[in-house]
Design an enzyme around this catalytic site. Structure first.
Site, PDB file in Angstrom:
ATOM      1  N   CYS A 291     -26.528 -11.380 -21.334  1.00 22.25           N
ATOM      2  CA  CYS A 291     -26.369 -12.700 -20.718  1.00 22.25           C
ATOM      3  C   CYS A 291     -27.275 -12.899 -19.515  1.00 22.25           C
ATOM      4  CB  CYS A 291     -24.909 -12.930 -20.304  1.00 22.25           C
ATOM      5  SG  CYS A 291     -24.389 -12.019 -18.840  1.00 22.25           S
TER       6      CYS A 291
ATOM      7  N   CYS B 135     -28.101  -8.025 -16.975  1.00 23.35           N
ATOM      8  CA  CYS B 135     -27.437  -7.782 -18.254  1.00 23.35           C
ATOM      9  C   CYS B 135     -28.386  -8.178 -19.380  1.00 23.35           C
ATOM     10  CB  CYS B 135     -26.156  -8.609 -18.320  1.00 23.35           C
ATOM     11  SG  CYS B 135     -25.381  -8.596 -19.949  1.00 23.35           S
TER      12      CYS B 135
ATOM     13  N   CYS C 241     -23.114  -6.275 -19.257  1.00 20.08           N
ATOM     14  CA  CYS C 241     -21.929  -6.530 -18.424  1.00 20.08           C
ATOM     15  C   CYS C 241     -20.788  -5.625 -18.884  1.00 20.08           C
ATOM     16  CB  CYS C 241     -21.468  -7.976 -18.557  1.00 20.08           C
ATOM     17  SG  CYS C 241     -22.469  -9.169 -17.693  1.00 20.08           S
TER      18      CYS C 241
ATOM     19  N   CYS D 274     -19.123 -11.909 -19.986  1.00 14.57           N
ATOM     20  CA  CYS D 274     -20.446 -11.889 -20.626  1.00 14.57           C
ATOM     21  C   CYS D 274     -20.459 -12.860 -21.816  1.00 14.57           C
ATOM     22  CB  CYS D 274     -20.764 -10.476 -21.085  1.00 14.57           C
ATOM     23  SG  CYS D 274     -22.478 -10.201 -21.536  1.00 14.57           S
TER      24      CYS D 274
ATOM     25  N   GLY E 160       0.797  -1.229   0.000  1.00 11.05           N
ATOM     26  CA  GLY E 160       0.000   0.000   0.000  1.00 11.05           C
ATOM     27  C   GLY E 160       0.824   1.271   0.000  1.00 11.05           C
TER      28      GLY E 160
END
Lengths: 280, 193
Positions: A244, A241, A266, A272, A32
């Site tokens: 899909c 979606c 998506c 997808c 980090g």
């Protein structure tokens, strides 16, 4: 493996790669923490992923299989040109399939397919400093990181809750890495934040214009900042979606006409497409 | 006569770096470099020589302990790194003899902990000897690493190194062609437990 004549493997010269590699190793050792590096001029402008490309160029080897996504899509300009760039200067195989890739460079999304050990995810980062909207002086933010003094960010979240009733950050939602460093996850949607937590893959972040590299090692705790009475909630459009039918992935909204018509698909094109193939 | 460096400077250095990156991101997992990528100068083993050649150059002062000193000419020629007299001034510290005291090395500052030194210690073996149980970032639950050749009070010294986080030294253990890394975030308990 064939690489374009006149280029060193991976485009960058060896001294630059060594410098970036040293920065990457220290970044992994201090999860980090932003490590400064000597960002080079690349054959595309800042904002197109120069940081991510330099990290990828320093890590990539001839055996790697590279996937590049831009907002989840494999077939947008940025993704296509970066993929072609590395096919040309490193001669590597490229793929659209998340599961087949060993190295994934991403702009602003984490793939929906869970990543595994042995994969490396490289983020393109426009602004590595999570505190910059609250404290513009770099010297001050460095001191705050040194002291782990992140009160400013908590105040910002508190003010959001006081004003709007919830934390009004939908992307680049700040996280604590290994309970020590406040980190900008790059502008991924807050929906993707939980995927960073204890991810088995190595996550590397490169900011070219700001000249910073940082990292999250595998299996490392990444916690989105929140309060006990206002826990972090990943948000997504409440829809399925339209290609899909997925109800648990991150969706892009497409406006279809001038009368308020819209549909959702998506954001992750590979996910997808795979789902539609399986369903057929 | 100096032995040659990497046969393929770009690709061999990349492979070696990936091994160190993998070792650093999964502390305690032993990585093995391909035999024959270079002829290490005595007394350095393959891993120690390859790591130094992959990561050091004119920007990184290196300190060699007395046992590693015979490799000085090789390193100066191939890496072009300045060799310094005091370990505290070095970015990379190479020890073939006893592990130098960690608190004598550059640990970086609170604001710039990445400026700290990386310590390479060539140990007798990474597949026998005392068992270290490791936990921390990069480790799902626990990794076990067997090392022969670390000082008996290593656990205590390592705990002291970790107590100053984010300041601290990162350690790379090398034995022949094998290497393992212990970044400063790793916590160690000794014994088979």
């Amino acid at each position: 493996m064939t690489i374009a004549a006149g280029y060193n493997f991976g485009y960058l010269d060896e001294a630059t790669k060594r410098m970036i590699r040293r920065a990457i190793l220290k970044a992994v050792a201090i999860p980090g923490h932003q490590v400064p590096f000597g960002s080079r001029e690349m054959p595309l402008p800042y904002g197109w992923g120069t940081g991510g490309i330099q990290v990828t160029a320093s890590v990539i080897g001839p055996d790697d299989v590279l996937k590049v996504i831009d907002q989840g899509a494999d077939d947008t300009t940025n993704a296509v040109s970066i993929r072609r760039f590395f096919a040309k200067v490193a001669g590597v195989a490229t793929t659209g399939r998340t599961a087949e890739a060993t190295l994934i460079q991403t702009r602003h999304r984490i793939p929906e397919t869970p990543l595994r050990e042995g994969q490396i995810l490289v983020y393109q980062v426009p602004m590595p400093e999570p505190l910059f909207r609250l404290e513009p002086r770099v010297a001050e933010t460095q001191r705050m990181h040194a002291l782990a003094d992140y009160g400013l960010m908590h105040v910002k979240l508190y003010e959001d809750i006081a004003r709007y009733g919830h934390v009004a950050i939908s992307y680049n939602y700040p996280v604590m890495v290994n309970r020590r460093y406040l980190m900008a996850p790059s502008p991924i949607p807050a929906f993707d934040n939980p995927k960073m937590d204890r991810m088995p893959a190595l996550q590397l972040f490169g900011a070219g214009r700001e000249k910073r590299i940082y990292a999250v090692p595998p299996h490392t705790e990444v916690r989105s900042l929140d309060f006990e009475d206002h826990p972090f909630v990943p948000i997504r459009a409440d829809a399925a979606c339209s290609l899909c039918g997925s109800r648990d992935t991150y969706l892009d909204e497409i406006v279809t006409d001038d009368r308020g018509g819209r549909r959702f698909i998506c954001s992750d094109t590979d996910w997808c497409a795979s789902r539609r193939e399986e369903g057929r | 006569m100096l032995s040659p460096g990497f046969a393929d400077p770009a690709l061999d250095a990349q492979r070696c770096f990936r091994a160190v990156l993998e070792a650093t991101s999964r502390p305690g997992r032993v990585q093995r470099l391909a035999e024959g990528v270079l002829e290490p100068p005595a007394p350095l083993g393959l891993a120690a020589a390859a790591v130094l050649l992959s990561l050091t150059d004119a920007d990184t002062p290196v300190w060699l302990d007395a046992e590693a000193a015979p490799a000085a000419d090789w390193l100066r020629f191939h890496a072009g790194c300045p060799l310094v007299a005091a370990p505290g001034d070095a970015a990379f510290v190479m020890a073939c003899g006893a592990m130098p005291p960690l608190d004598g090395l550059n640990a970086g500052t609170e604001e710039a902990p990445h400026e700290s030194a990386t310590l390479l210690v060539q140990v007798a073996a990474l597949d026998r000897g005392v068992t270290l149980r490791l936990s921390g970032p990069g480790i799902a639950r626990e990794h076990r690493l067997r090392v022969a050749g670390l000082p008996p009070d290593f656990g205590l010294r390592w705990a002291r190194n970790g107590a100053g986080f984010p300041r601290g030294v990162d350690l790379v253990l090398c034995a022949g062609a094998a290497l393992a890394a212990l970044p400063r975030t790793v916590r160690i308990t000794e014994g088979d437990g």
